[in-house]
Design a protein around this motif. Structure first.
Motif, PDB file in Angstrom:
ATOM      1  N   PRO A  99      -0.275  -5.435   4.958  1.00 26.72           N
ATOM      2  CA  PRO A  99      -1.106  -5.972   3.866  1.00 26.72           C
ATOM      3  C   PRO A  99      -0.549  -5.588   2.496  1.00 26.72           C
ATOM      4  CG  PRO A  99      -2.445  -4.882   5.538  1.00 26.72           C
ATOM      5  CD  PRO A  99      -1.025  -4.529   5.836  1.00 26.72           C
ATOM      6  N   ASN A 100      -0.609  -6.529   1.575  1.00 26.90           N
ATOM      7  CA  ASN A 100      -0.161  -6.261   0.216  1.00 26.90           C
ATOM      8  C   ASN A 100      -0.688  -7.356  -0.701  1.00 26.90           C
ATOM      9  OD1 ASN A 100       1.788  -5.262  -2.038  1.00 26.90           O
ATOM     10  ND2 ASN A 100       2.259  -3.940  -0.282  1.00 26.90           N
ATOM     11  N   VAL A 101      -0.159  -7.392  -1.903  1.00 22.47           N
ATOM     12  CA  VAL A 101      -0.574  -8.368  -2.900  1.00 22.47           C
ATOM     13  C   VAL A 101       0.313  -9.598  -2.804  1.00 22.47           C
ATOM     14  CG1 VAL A 101      -0.793  -8.831  -5.378  1.00 22.47           C
ATOM     15  CG2 VAL A 101      -1.445  -6.588  -4.445  1.00 22.47           C
ATOM     16  N   VAL A 102      -0.289 -10.773  -2.944  1.00 22.90           N
ATOM     17  CA  VAL A 102       0.463 -12.024  -2.975  1.00 22.90           C
ATOM     18  C   VAL A 102       0.008 -12.819  -4.186  1.00 22.90           C
ATOM     19  CG1 VAL A 102      -1.187 -13.214  -1.467  1.00 22.90           C
ATOM     20  CG2 VAL A 102       1.140 -14.078  -1.645  1.00 22.90           C
ATOM     21  N   ALA A 103       0.967 -13.497  -4.843  1.00 23.72           N
ATOM     22  CA  ALA A 103       0.662 -14.275  -6.048  1.00 23.72           C
ATOM     23  C   ALA A 103       0.890 -15.755  -5.771  1.00 23.72           C
ATOM     24  CB  ALA A 103       1.543 -13.820  -7.205  1.00 23.72           C
ATOM     25  N   PHE A 104      -0.070 -16.582  -6.217  1.00 21.06           N
ATOM     26  CA  PHE A 104       0.043 -18.033  -6.105  1.00 21.06           C
ATOM     27  C   PHE A 104       0.001 -18.621  -7.517  1.00 21.06           C
ATOM     28  CE2 PHE A 104      -2.115 -16.560  -2.279  1.00 21.06           C
ATOM     29  CZ  PHE A 104      -1.403 -17.186  -1.256  1.00 21.06           C
ATOM     30  N   TYR A 115       4.825  -0.460  -9.466  1.00 18.84           N
ATOM     31  CA  TYR A 115       3.689   0.368  -9.050  1.00 18.84           C
ATOM     32  C   TYR A 115       3.556   1.493 -10.066  1.00 18.84           C
ATOM     33  CZ  TYR A 115       0.636   3.153  -6.014  1.00 18.84           C
ATOM     34  OH  TYR A 115      -0.422   3.860  -5.484  1.00 18.84           O
ATOM     35  N   ILE A 116       2.404   1.567 -10.757  1.00 22.13           N
ATOM     36  CA  ILE A 116       2.233   2.564 -11.809  1.00 22.13           C
ATOM     37  C   ILE A 116       1.799   3.903 -11.234  1.00 22.13           C
ATOM     38  CG2 ILE A 116       1.030   3.149 -13.948  1.00 22.13           C
ATOM     39  CD1 ILE A 116       2.987   0.832 -14.185  1.00 22.13           C
ATOM     40  N   LEU A 126      -1.235  -1.379 -10.753  1.00 22.99           N
ATOM     41  CA  LEU A 126       0.020  -2.123 -10.677  1.00 22.99           C
ATOM     42  C   LEU A 126       0.284  -2.819 -12.003  1.00 22.99           C
ATOM     43  CD1 LEU A 126      -0.767  -3.951  -7.288  1.00 22.99           C
ATOM     44  CD2 LEU A 126       0.221  -1.664  -7.571  1.00 22.99           C
ATOM     45  N   ASP A 127       1.518  -2.729 -12.493  1.00 22.06           N
ATOM     46  CA  ASP A 127       1.946  -3.517 -13.646  1.00 22.06           C
ATOM     47  C   ASP A 127       2.545  -4.805 -13.094  1.00 22.06           C
ATOM     48  OD1 ASP A 127       3.287  -4.727 -15.775  1.00 22.06           O
ATOM     49  OD2 ASP A 127       3.758  -2.815 -16.730  1.00 22.06           O
ATOM     50  N   PHE A 179       4.389  -3.645  -2.889  1.00 23.64           N
ATOM     51  CA  PHE A 179       4.013  -2.446  -3.627  1.00 23.64           C
ATOM     52  C   PHE A 179       3.775  -1.301  -2.642  1.00 23.64           C
ATOM     53  CE2 PHE A 179       2.514  -5.749  -6.685  1.00 23.64           C
ATOM     54  CZ  PHE A 179       3.325  -5.376  -7.751  1.00 23.64           C
ATOM     55  N   PRO A 180       4.296  -0.101  -2.938  1.00 26.94           N
ATOM     56  CA  PRO A 180       4.140   1.026  -2.008  1.00 26.94           C
ATOM     57  C   PRO A 180       2.701   1.526  -1.959  1.00 26.94           C
ATOM     58  CG  PRO A 180       5.134   1.774  -4.065  1.00 26.94           C
ATOM     59  CD  PRO A 180       5.060   0.276  -4.150  1.00 26.94           C
TER      60      PRO A 180
END
Length: 364
Positions: free
Chosen positions: A349-354, A89-90, A82-83, A52-53
């Motif tokens: 750094p950013n978002v990570v999904a598990f 990126y909203i 964020l959606d 995501f920017p």
């Protein structure tokens, strides 16, 4: 027991020693201890990292249905919307400043009682700002809630109802208070002198050793505090007033001395040997999640023994141990879709999904 603001303020500044016996009504505490051999076999989680920017130095992350909110430590815009379903990126929001509708330091993100709205707590100015994930042209807060002066002496806080907060204070023997928005104490729970055997330690020193950020379950009936300097998770059942203290995997008080060099007592700890315990936590509907490091923060990105997430039920039984393939500083859980979202600490750094495997959900 109801106490007024004046009584509380006297308690804050009376840096007394932990030598008086705790009252019976505050000594309702159960301790559950576990160590490494009690942990279930780790379940390896494979993260999906996003790009995501505009995210540069994230501090907090909050899940609101199909949306994620990420707060920044930097001096630009404070928030990202964020959606996560469409992976888009909203917008950014949260204007940094001291004017009306502005904020300076987003210490916490909390869901508001209105759908798809959330609160940000500004630690420097001690007020809440409310925002919505919905599209908008203004970066100013929709509304702001300025708290009474008493909240300058609060160490951490979380919403306990739509008219009260659960807080920890900078001093005093009581652990947790429920406080009205006007600063009146509605209830007190637990005592700090129950955490250590030494009787010559000022209360503010004990509480500083047991720093832990407060989190509330969705129904505001359970509250947790996970220690960053000591391996413990306190679980408060507000209805009964009982506290369950989960200790482990290393159940020991870190070494410290009481330092008076600044004119008041402080915990002097050996920073060369001090390790970070819980970096973050999450209070779910039926489960507690703790992000555990167990080593020096400067070694957080060491590929050997990356941080883990322990999952407990509210009776203190450990249910799962998740191993991660990304180092995280914070996280949140989408329990409806069985996904953990984390904030990475790496070069970008950013978002990570598990995604949680079905095999680990069967026991839940």
């Amino acid at each position: 027991m109801i106490r007024n603001k004046l009584t509380l303020l006297v308690g804050f500044f009376a840096l007394g020693f932990a030598c008086s016996p705790a009252s019976e009504e505050n000594e309702i505490e159960e301790i559950v201890v576990f160590d490494e051999k009690d942990l279930p076999d780790p379940i390896a989680l494979v993260g999906k990292k996003y790009n995501f920017p505009n995210i540069t130095n994230p501090r907090n992350i909050l899940c609101l249905g199909d949306y994620l909110v990420v707060s920044e430590r930097s001096n630009g815009d404070l928030l990202h919307i964020l959606d996560i379903q469409s992976e888009k990126y909203i917008r950014s929001t949260g204007k940094n400043g001291l004017g009306p509708g502005e904020a300076t330091l987003v210490w916490k993100l909390e869901p508001a009682f209105e759908k798809e709205s959330f609160w940000c707590y500004d630690l420097e100015q001690t007020f809440f700002s409310k925002y919505s994930v919905n599209e908008g042209t203004s970066k100013l807060a929709e509304s702001q809630l300025r708290l009474e002066e008493i909240f300058h002496y609060v160490a951490d806080l979380t919403w306990a109802s739509d008219t009260s907060l659960l807080v920890t204070m900078v001093d005093g023997n009581d652990k947790y208070f429920e406080v009205s928005l006007q600063g009146d104490t509605l209830a007190a729970y637990g005592t700090w002198d129950s955490m250590i055997d030494r009787k010559d330690v000022p209360y503010n020193v004990i509480s500083s050793i047991h720093q832990g950020r407060l989190k509330a379950s969705p129904d505001k009936r359970k509250f947790i505090a996970a220690g960053s300097r000591r391996d413990f998770i306190d679980v408060l059942d507000k209805a009964s007033g009982k506290i369950l203290s989960i200790r482990g995997p290393v159940d020991e008080v870190p070494e410290f001395d009481v330092d008076y060099s600044r004119g008041y007592p402080m915990a002097a700890m050996n920073m060369k040997t001090l390790t970070v315990k819980y970096l973050d936590s999450f209070a779910g509907k039926e489960r507690i999640y703790g992000l555990h490091l167990g080593k020096s923060f400067r070694n957080i990105s060491d590929p050997d023994e990356l941080n883990r997430i322990f999952v407990f039920d509210y009776q203190g039984k450990i249910v799962h141990q998740y191993s991660l393939d990304y180092p995280l500083t914070g996280f949140t859980v989408d329990e409806d879709n069985s996904i953990i979202y984390g904030l990475t600490v790496d070069e970008e750094p950013n978002v990570v999904a598990f995604a949680l495997p079905e095999s680990s959900l069967l026991t839940e």
